[in-house]
Design a protein around this motif. Sequence first.
Motif, mmCIF file in Angstrom:
data_model
loop_
_atom_site.group_PDB
_atom_site.id
_atom_site.type_symbol
_atom_site.label_atom_id
_atom_site.label_comp_id
_atom_site.label_asym_id
_atom_site.label_seq_id
_atom_site.Cartn_x
_atom_site.Cartn_y
_atom_site.Cartn_z
ATOM 1 N N UNK A 167 -44.909 -50.360 85.548
ATOM 2 C CA UNK A 167 -46.196 -49.909 84.824
ATOM 3 C C UNK A 167 -47.306 -49.615 84.339
ATOM 4 N N UNK A 168 -46.830 -49.246 82.600
ATOM 5 C CA UNK A 168 -48.796 -48.548 82.398
ATOM 6 C C UNK A 168 -49.928 -49.435 82.648
ATOM 7 N N UNK A 169 -50.859 -49.527 82.345
ATOM 8 C CA UNK A 169 -51.722 -49.520 83.403
ATOM 9 C C UNK A 169 -52.000 -51.241 82.712
ATOM 10 N N UNK A 170 -51.800 -51.317 81.247
ATOM 11 C CA UNK A 170 -52.662 -52.493 80.329
ATOM 12 C C UNK A 170 -52.765 -51.643 79.260
ATOM 13 N N UNK A 171 -52.583 -52.532 78.054
ATOM 14 C CA UNK A 171 -52.442 -52.218 76.247
ATOM 15 C C UNK A 171 -53.765 -51.844 75.625
ATOM 16 N N UNK A 172 -54.094 -51.600 75.093
ATOM 17 C CA UNK A 172 -55.124 -51.207 74.584
ATOM 18 C C UNK A 172 -55.629 -51.829 73.289
ATOM 19 N N UNK A 173 -56.620 -51.295 72.839
ATOM 20 C CA UNK A 173 -56.454 -51.913 71.661
ATOM 21 C C UNK A 173 -56.497 -51.756 70.708
ATOM 22 N N UNK A 174 -55.894 -50.386 70.484
ATOM 23 C CA UNK A 174 -54.838 -49.943 69.581
ATOM 24 C C UNK A 174 -53.291 -50.945 69.536
ATOM 25 N N UNK A 175 -53.561 -51.170 70.326
ATOM 26 C CA UNK A 175 -52.133 -51.273 70.653
ATOM 27 C C UNK A 175 -51.805 -53.187 69.973
ATOM 28 N N UNK A 176 -53.218 -53.447 69.654
ATOM 29 C CA UNK A 176 -53.174 -55.090 69.119
ATOM 30 C C UNK A 176 -53.556 -55.166 68.077
#
Length: 235
Positions: free
Chosen positions: A199-208
């Motif tokens: 999977x992708x490495x993680x969510x960015x702050x734009x995602x939240x």
Amino acid sequence: MKLVIVAGPPSAGKTAVIRQIIRKFNKTDKTAFLKIDVVRAFEDEELHEEFGIPTKKVYSGDLCPDHMGIMVLRDAIKWAEDLKAGILIVESAGLCLRCTPYTTQAYGIAVLPAVSGSNAPLKMAPLIALADSAVVTKTALISQAEKEVFRECIHSVVPAIDIIETNAVQGTGLRYLMQAIAKHPAISDADTITLRGTPPLGVCTICIGKKEIGWQHHFGVIRPLEEADNIYRGD
């Protein structure tokens, strides 16, 4: 029960391929269908009306549709098993080209329209790289030379992948795909099924929900313009 996962860009012909699979197998193996999309979808209603098969759909909304598919897949498998289905077909919206919906114990099909351009496979790496077969649709709309270039482009991403060229509306050229699905083993233990890719490495702050532009306003997974080519390529 066999698990078949179909993905591809919008308007690639995924549902047309699925129609052919249902026509082939529903005579002997009860087929169940799950559609995953973002906002609206009608394929489940159309396939239920046309073939009388059990169908479900789920909208991912704020989630990536491929992520949603992994979250609900265990429930979908139980639903189909309770119906004594022989095949569960999952169709992903295929909007995220970084993620992939394919899992272990499933037969993964990437549906690619030949009219998308000869370099299109290079832009869909995990979508193709982790599939078992690539079904190239709308081949009647391009020349033989363009077909060859498209095939070579797919093989440059995955040298050993099986490529099937078809006019999916009529079902021409899909014999090998049907044979491959028929030979694919059934699920042995749903509790051991895992996501096939990284999977992708993680969510960015734009995602939240942060809206400010510029990496200076964000934290976690950030990337300045000067480092734009320095990306993690995963699978």
